[in-house]
Design a protein around this motif. Sequence first.
Motif, mmCIF file in Angstrom:
data_model
loop_
_atom_site.group_PDB
_atom_site.id
_atom_site.type_symbol
_atom_site.label_atom_id
_atom_site.label_comp_id
_atom_site.label_asym_id
_atom_site.label_seq_id
_atom_site.Cartn_x
_atom_site.Cartn_y
_atom_site.Cartn_z
ATOM 1 N N ASN A 1 0.802 -1.225 0.000
ATOM 2 C CA ASN A 1 0.000 0.000 0.000
ATOM 3 C C ASN A 1 0.837 1.278 0.000
ATOM 4 O O ASN A 1 0.326 2.349 0.324
ATOM 5 N N PRO B 1 2.248 5.331 -5.061
ATOM 6 C CA PRO B 1 2.909 5.048 -6.342
ATOM 7 C C PRO B 1 4.257 5.764 -6.415
ATOM 8 O O PRO B 1 4.404 6.890 -5.936
ATOM 9 N N GLN C 1 3.004 0.534 -8.070
ATOM 10 C CA GLN C 1 1.649 1.086 -8.063
ATOM 11 C C GLN C 1 0.676 -0.052 -7.787
ATOM 12 O O GLN C 1 0.834 -1.165 -8.307
ATOM 13 N N ASN C 2 -0.323 0.197 -6.965
ATOM 14 C CA ASN C 2 -1.366 -0.782 -6.655
ATOM 15 C C ASN C 2 -0.797 -2.132 -6.205
ATOM 16 O O ASN C 2 -1.255 -3.187 -6.650
ATOM 17 N N ASN C 3 0.209 -2.086 -5.344
ATOM 18 C CA ASN C 3 0.851 -3.288 -4.802
ATOM 19 C C ASN C 3 1.475 -4.178 -5.875
ATOM 20 O O ASN C 3 1.588 -5.394 -5.696
ATOM 21 N N GLU C 4 1.877 -3.565 -6.978
ATOM 22 C CA GLU C 4 2.621 -4.265 -8.022
ATOM 23 C C GLU C 4 3.923 -3.511 -8.269
ATOM 24 O O GLU C 4 3.914 -2.297 -8.469
#
Length: 130
Positions: A35, A38, A69-72
Amino acid sequence: MIKIKIITPLGLYKEGEIGSAHVKTVEGETTILPNHMPIVAMLITSKCTLMEGNEYKDYAIAGGLLQFQNNEMRILTDAIEGREEIDIERARRAKERAENRLKKKDSRTNIKRAEVALAKAINRIKVYSE
């Protein structure tokens, strides 16, 4: 958890899930946790520590680009080696060759290339030894 992909010119090096990543960027050191906001950051030649399962694993990374971003997370790098993959004798020989090139300093010596090679060799030795 963070989904991670590490990509080199040779292809996909690692794909999976991690709990965190500690990296060194041109702006300084940072730890990415799930979390995290970004981020896009340029990585420097340094140690990269990933929390895989319940243990921390160290990698020698030759700079690159990190995008999260977005846990990637994606890391693009020229080279990366886990501690257990490092051939320490090869790293020591590379360090010696780079130091000799820098000492020679003739018109045919590419100083910047020798400095980069030396930094990479020292980083690999350091990650292996810690």
